[in-house]
Write an enzyme that holds these catalytic residues in place. Structure first.
Site, mmCIF file in Angstrom:
data_model
loop_
_atom_site.group_PDB
_atom_site.id
_atom_site.type_symbol
_atom_site.label_atom_id
_atom_site.label_comp_id
_atom_site.label_asym_id
_atom_site.label_seq_id
_atom_site.Cartn_x
_atom_site.Cartn_y
_atom_site.Cartn_z
ATOM 1 N N TYR A 1 14.106 15.473 -8.314
ATOM 2 C CA TYR A 1 13.002 15.565 -9.294
ATOM 3 C C TYR A 1 13.458 16.347 -10.519
ATOM 4 O O TYR A 1 13.241 15.932 -11.660
ATOM 5 C CB TYR A 1 11.792 16.221 -8.639
ATOM 6 C CG TYR A 1 10.586 16.307 -9.553
ATOM 7 C CD1 TYR A 1 9.974 15.155 -10.035
ATOM 8 C CD2 TYR A 1 10.068 17.545 -9.934
ATOM 9 C CE1 TYR A 1 8.870 15.238 -10.883
ATOM 10 C CE2 TYR A 1 8.966 17.632 -10.778
ATOM 11 C CZ TYR A 1 8.372 16.476 -11.247
ATOM 12 O OH TYR A 1 7.290 16.550 -12.090
ATOM 13 N N SER B 1 8.177 17.913 -17.554
ATOM 14 C CA SER B 1 7.817 18.939 -16.571
ATOM 15 C C SER B 1 8.646 20.167 -16.882
ATOM 16 O O SER B 1 9.723 20.065 -17.500
ATOM 17 C CB SER B 1 8.166 18.436 -15.168
ATOM 18 O OG SER B 1 8.087 19.486 -14.225
HETATM 19 C C1 8X3 Z 1 5.746 19.762 -11.605
HETATM 20 C C2 8X3 Z 1 6.313 21.117 -11.729
HETATM 21 O O1 8X3 Z 1 7.305 23.060 -10.407
HETATM 22 O O2 8X3 Z 1 6.501 21.187 -9.120
HETATM 23 O O3 8X3 Z 1 6.218 18.870 -12.539
HETATM 24 O O4 8X3 Z 1 8.527 21.001 -10.368
HETATM 25 S S1 8X3 Z 1 7.205 21.577 -10.340
#
Ligand code: 8X3
Length: 260
Positions: free
Chosen positions: A158, A145
């Site tokens: 995340y 990502s």
């Molecule tokens: C998704 C991109 O910007 O939501 O993997 O982290 S973000």
């Protein structure tokens, strides 16, 4: 009479896609099937992968939780018995939970995200690496990502986990230099899928919709699958180390053009 030379039949190449039940994983399974791969769809939701596998010309569904190492090892053994080779692994399973600041983020969410986004990649890659190497031309794809390349407020666990996934790809490429295995990282930015934002906000559809509000054209799962398919189908000596893909309306994690 001219003898007809024996032309060996081209080997059917097998591609494994994790998290293939929806979104980027499902789109990637379709794309690789269209590229001629025998696709193994791995995900927790059996009904979904079975339905998709039934639509594809030569595909198999295998119920798998990538965080369960024993299950992953059993999966690797299954592939060894059922498939001539394992040529491509697309580590796509992953996801976000919550958008809380570091000060208040739930450690349980962080743990879950580390389990799936980092240890999930580790588990499946470790288990399939011998087969990928034995194929003579293996490819490991890590769908990370842009959250693995820069942070943002509320990115929390995340962002931390996707940095981990990025580092796995970088380190593995160094360690496999000289082996017949490519390591490719695809880092998507804003992609509108059915589930990513809804899962992140635990089913809160209004919050999920806000992520994409006013953005003319977020990427689709097919846009990302297209990059995976392109990178994987380059000649064997060409390694696309890292491909960052965002919608035109997103110049950086923070810099998103929204109409009023
Ligand atoms: C998704 C991109 O910007 O939501 O993997 O982290 S973000």
């Amino acid at each position: 009479m001219t003898a007809v030379p024996d032309v060996p039949a081209a080997r059917t190449r097998t591609a494994v896609v994790t998290g293939a039940s929806s979104g980027i994983g499902a789109a990637t399974a379709r794309r690789l099937a269209a590229d001629g791969y025998r696709v193994v769809l791995a995900a927790r939701r059996k009904d979904r992968i079975e339905a998709l596998a039934a639509e594809l010309p030569d595909a198999e569904a295998y119920q798998l939780d990538v965080t369960d190492r024993a299950a992953v090892d059993a999966f690797a053994a299954h592939l060894g018995e059922r498939h001539e080779s394992v040529d491509v692994l697309v580590n796509n399973a992953g996801g976000a939970l919550g958008a809380d600041p570091v000060a208040t983020g739930d450690p349980a969410d962080w743990r879950t995200m580390y389990e799936v986004n980092v240890l999930g990649v580790l588990n499946v890659t470790q288990a399939l690496l011998p087969a990928l190497t034995a194929s003579g031309d293996g490819t490991v794809v890590v769908v990370s990502s842009t959250a693995g390349h820069g942070t943002y407020e509320g990115g929390g666990g995340y962002v931390a986990a996707k940095h981990g996934a990025h580092v796995i790809a970088e380190t593995l490429r160094l360690e496999l230099c000289g082996e017949p295995v490519r390591v490719i990282e695809i880092a998507p930015g804003m992609v509108r899928t059915d589930e990513f934002a809804t899962t992140r906000f635990r089913g809160d559809a209004a919050k999920a919709a806000k992520v994409y509000e006013g953005v003319a054209e977020p990427l689709t799962a097919d846009d990302v699958a297209d990059t995976v398919g392109w990178a994987v189908t380059r000649p064997a000596h060409v390694n696309i180390d890292l491909l960052v893909v965002r919608p035109r309306a997103q110049a950086a994690n923070h810099k998103v053009h929204r109409t009023a």
